[in-house]
Every structure is written in structure tokens, then in C-alpha cells.
Design a protein around this motif. Structure first.
Motif, PDB file in Angstrom:
ATOM      1  N   MET A   1       0.838  -1.198   0.000  1.00  8.85           N
ATOM      2  CA  MET A   1       0.000   0.000   0.000  1.00  8.85           C
ATOM      3  C   MET A   1       0.875   1.251   0.000  1.00  8.85           C
ATOM      4  O   MET A   1       1.844   1.338   0.751  1.00  8.85           O
ATOM      5  N   ALA A   2       0.540   2.196  -0.839  1.00 10.95           N
ATOM      6  CA  ALA A   2       1.271   3.454  -0.911  1.00 10.95           C
ATOM      7  C   ALA A   2       0.396   4.592  -0.404  1.00 10.95           C
ATOM      8  O   ALA A   2      -0.830   4.545  -0.502  1.00 10.95           O
ATOM      9  N   LYS A   3       1.050   5.628   0.134  1.00 10.96           N
ATOM     10  CA  LYS A   3       0.330   6.818   0.596  1.00 10.96           C
ATOM     11  C   LYS A   3       0.367   7.867  -0.516  1.00 10.96           C
ATOM     12  O   LYS A   3       1.438   8.357  -0.878  1.00 10.96           O
ATOM     13  N   LEU A   4      -0.808   8.199  -1.049  1.00  7.25           N
ATOM     14  CA  LEU A   4      -0.906   9.148  -2.149  1.00  7.25           C
ATOM     15  C   LEU A   4      -1.502  10.469  -1.670  1.00  7.25           C
ATOM     16  O   LEU A   4      -2.408  10.477  -0.839  1.00  7.25           O
ATOM     17  N   LEU A   5      -1.002  11.565  -2.218  1.00  8.74           N
ATOM     18  CA  LEU A   5      -1.589  12.881  -1.990  1.00  8.74           C
ATOM     19  C   LEU A   5      -2.184  13.351  -3.314  1.00  8.74           C
ATOM     20  O   LEU A   5      -1.463  13.502  -4.301  1.00  8.74           O
ATOM     21  N   ILE A   6      -3.501  13.551  -3.344  1.00 10.45           N
ATOM     22  CA  ILE A   6      -4.200  13.987  -4.543  1.00 10.45           C
ATOM     23  C   ILE A   6      -4.512  15.472  -4.402  1.00 10.45           C
ATOM     24  O   ILE A   6      -5.184  15.884  -3.452  1.00 10.45           O
ATOM     25  N   VAL A   7      -4.035  16.275  -5.361  1.00 10.65           N
ATOM     26  CA  VAL A   7      -4.183  17.728  -5.270  1.00 10.65           C
ATOM     27  C   VAL A   7      -4.917  18.233  -6.514  1.00 10.65           C
ATOM     28  O   VAL A   7      -4.372  18.221  -7.620  1.00 10.65           O
ATOM     29  N   SER A  21      -7.739   4.747  -6.667  1.00  6.60           N
ATOM     30  CA  SER A  21      -6.542   4.552  -5.845  1.00  6.60           C
ATOM     31  C   SER A  21      -6.816   3.579  -4.705  1.00  6.60           C
ATOM     32  O   SER A  21      -6.022   2.658  -4.441  1.00  6.60           O
ATOM     33  N   GLU A  22      -7.926   3.775  -4.026  1.00  2.33           N
ATOM     34  CA  GLU A  22      -8.266   2.891  -2.915  1.00  2.33           C
ATOM     35  C   GLU A  22      -8.577   1.482  -3.416  1.00  2.33           C
ATOM     36  O   GLU A  22      -8.270   0.492  -2.743  1.00  2.33           O
ATOM     37  N   PHE A  23      -9.163   1.388  -4.614  1.00  3.23           N
ATOM     38  CA  PHE A  23      -9.417   0.071  -5.207  1.00  3.23           C
ATOM     39  C   PHE A  23      -8.100  -0.664  -5.457  1.00  3.23           C
ATOM     40  O   PHE A  23      -8.035  -1.900  -5.355  1.00  3.23           O
ATOM     41  N   ASN A  24      -7.047   0.105  -5.764  1.00  2.00           N
ATOM     42  CA  ASN A  24      -5.724  -0.483  -5.983  1.00  2.00           C
ATOM     43  C   ASN A  24      -4.940  -0.652  -4.682  1.00  2.00           C
ATOM     44  O   ASN A  24      -3.751  -0.990  -4.722  1.00  2.00           O
ATOM     45  N   GLY A  25      -5.593  -0.384  -3.553  1.00  2.00           N
ATOM     46  CA  GLY A  25      -4.976  -0.645  -2.264  1.00  2.00           C
ATOM     47  C   GLY A  25      -4.168   0.488  -1.681  1.00  2.00           C
ATOM     48  O   GLY A  25      -3.417   0.284  -0.722  1.00  2.00           O
ATOM     49  N   HIS A  26      -4.310   1.699  -2.237  1.00  3.85           N
ATOM     50  CA  HIS A  26      -3.529   2.827  -1.748  1.00  3.85           C
ATOM     51  C   HIS A  26      -4.303   3.657  -0.722  1.00  3.85           C
ATOM     52  O   HIS A  26      -5.537   3.704  -0.748  1.00  3.85           O
ATOM     53  N   GLU A  27      -3.573   4.325   0.142  1.00  6.53           N
ATOM     54  CA  GLU A  27      -4.156   5.251   1.119  1.00  6.53           C
ATOM     55  C   GLU A  27      -4.115   6.655   0.535  1.00  6.53           C
ATOM     56  O   GLU A  27      -3.098   7.070  -0.020  1.00  6.53           O
ATOM     57  N   VAL A  28      -5.208   7.401   0.657  1.00  9.35           N
ATOM     58  CA  VAL A  28      -5.328   8.683  -0.034  1.00  9.35           C
ATOM     59  C   VAL A  28      -5.555   9.848   0.926  1.00  9.35           C
ATOM     60  O   VAL A  28      -6.356   9.760   1.858  1.00  9.35           O
TER      61      VAL A  28
END
Length: 225
Positions: A1-7, A21-28
Motif C-alpha cells: 500500500m502506498a500513501k498518495l496525496l491527490i491535489v 486509488s483505494e481500489f488499488n490498495g492505496h491510502e489517499v
């Protein structure tokens, strides 16, 4: 899981990117303008930033410049404009990818995963410090020093230098560099590589001559025995 920042200042776009992103297992984490994004980066660490260019308070390019003073987190830039100038300017700032709106969320996720994969592979490589006279390169730590002084490069300049060093004394075409470093068929032209090489040489100072231009072909990192 990766931590993503969406701007992005458009909530609908943030919602779509969050869903995929969350469907791909990432934290947003979300930010609606560049100024907020810079503030988040001062307080938190992220694995990747997806950022729009045209935003209120602080545009994406300006925000990227400020973020680069804090960290070298990979950045994928979003824009409704597809002009070549914008793309080249973004890559000169050190962004890792550029996606033009409207975009396919599935393609965006593929690019996200490609950037994360490249960064992960770099962290898992040989941890020996490579020395070339006074130039020292630590690939897993992503550090470069010249005569003992730390040199700050953009993320893409790090990737380019590391790739050249790992393939030292091998002639590398511009197409090869674009394909292997960017990880997919590039939409621009060879000037992107030439711009990064120019900036990289400037950063290397008196050791710039290690990067040799092969006229009509590309470049190589040349080390004499």
C-alpha cells in the motif's frame, strides 16, 4: 500500500482518483489547492503526489517547486492543457509523469504503479557507494556528493544518473533512456532527455564530462580503466 496525496481543486476529479486509488490498495489524502498540498508535505510523508496545474492560491508548478525544497516525492502532474512547453517545463521541475485531462483513471493508475515500482526497485538495488574520482553516488540512498559536498538533483535527474551509471560505458539511445526511465512509450520528443542531461551536467560541475554525448545516438557514462 502506498500513501498518495491527490491535489486538485475539482472535487469530482479527486473523488474519481480516490476511488480508483483505494481500489488499488492505496491510502489517499486530498488537498484542494497547491498551498494546502505544500503544508501537508511539511507535516507528512507521501509515496507519490498527483497534482493538477491550474489551481487557486498556488498553481501546481509553483507548488511542485516548494515541495522539492522539502522532499523528492514522485509527482504526476495533471493538466487540461497538452502544450509541449508545459510538459517540458514540468519535467525540468523534476516531475515523474504528465497526464492530460480528460484522462482514463485506469491509465492513471497504471502510471502511478509504474512510478512506484521504479522507485521501489531503486531502493532495493546494490547499496555500495560508487566512486568516480570525487564524485560519489549512493543509488539506494539516492544521494550524490561532489568532493564531499551533497548535490541536490530532481527525482528524474537522479533516475537518469543512476541509470547511466548502472550501464556505464554502454551507448544508450535517447529512445532507450525514455523507454527504460519513464517506463512507457513517451509522448514527447528527444528534447526531454537533452534537457535533463544539460541540467544534470550542470549539477555535476567539474565531473560533467563523465556523461559523454554520442552524436546521432544518445549518451553514455564513460569510465576509463
Amino acid at each position: 500500500m502506498a500513501k498518495l496525496l491527490i491535489v486538485d481543486d475539482e472535487k469530482g476529479i479527486r473523488d474519481v482518483i480516490r476511488e480508483y486509488s483505494e481500489f488499488n490498495g492505496h491510502e489517499v489524502t486530498e488537498a484542494e489547492d497547491g498551498m494546502t498540498a505544500v503544508g501537508f508535505c511539511k507535516l507528512n510523508e507521501y509515496d507519490l503526489i498527483i497534482m493538477d496545474i491550474m489551481m487557486p492560491k498556488l498553481d501546481g508548478f509553483s507548488a511542485c517547486k516548494e515541495i522539492r525544497k522539502i522532499c523528492d516525492t514522485p509527482v504526476i502532474m495533471l493538466s487540461a492543457r497538452g502544450e509541449e512547453y508545459d510538459k517540458l517545463f514540468g519535467f525540468e521541475l523534476g516531475i515523474d509523469d504528465y497526464v492530460v485531462k480528460p484522462f482514463s483513471p485506469k491509465e492513471l493508475m497504471a502510471r502511478v504503479n509504474a512510478v512506484l515500482s521504479r522507485r521501489s526497485k531503486g531502493a532495493e538495488s546494490d547499496d555500495d557507494i560508487l566512486k568516480f574520482d570525487g564524485l560519489e553516488i549512493n543509488i539506494p540512498a539516492r544521494t550524490v556528493t561532489i568532493d564531499g559536498e551533497r548535490v541536490e538533483l530532481t527525482p528524474k535527474e537522479y533516475d537518469l544518473l543512476f541509470y547511466l551509471v548502472e550501464n556505464k560505458n554502454i551507448a544508450l539511445s535517447r529512445d532507450k533512456l525514455l523507454s527504460d526511465i519513464w517506463g512507457y512509450d513517451f509522448f514527447g520528443d528527444d528534447r526531454t532527455i537533452d534537457t535533463h542531461i544539460k541540467n544534470l551536467r550542470s549539477s555535476l560541475g567539474k565531473y560533467r564530462d563523465y556523461i559523454v554525448t554520442l552524436r546521432g545516438v544518445g549518451y553514455k557514462f564513460e569510465v576509463k580503466d
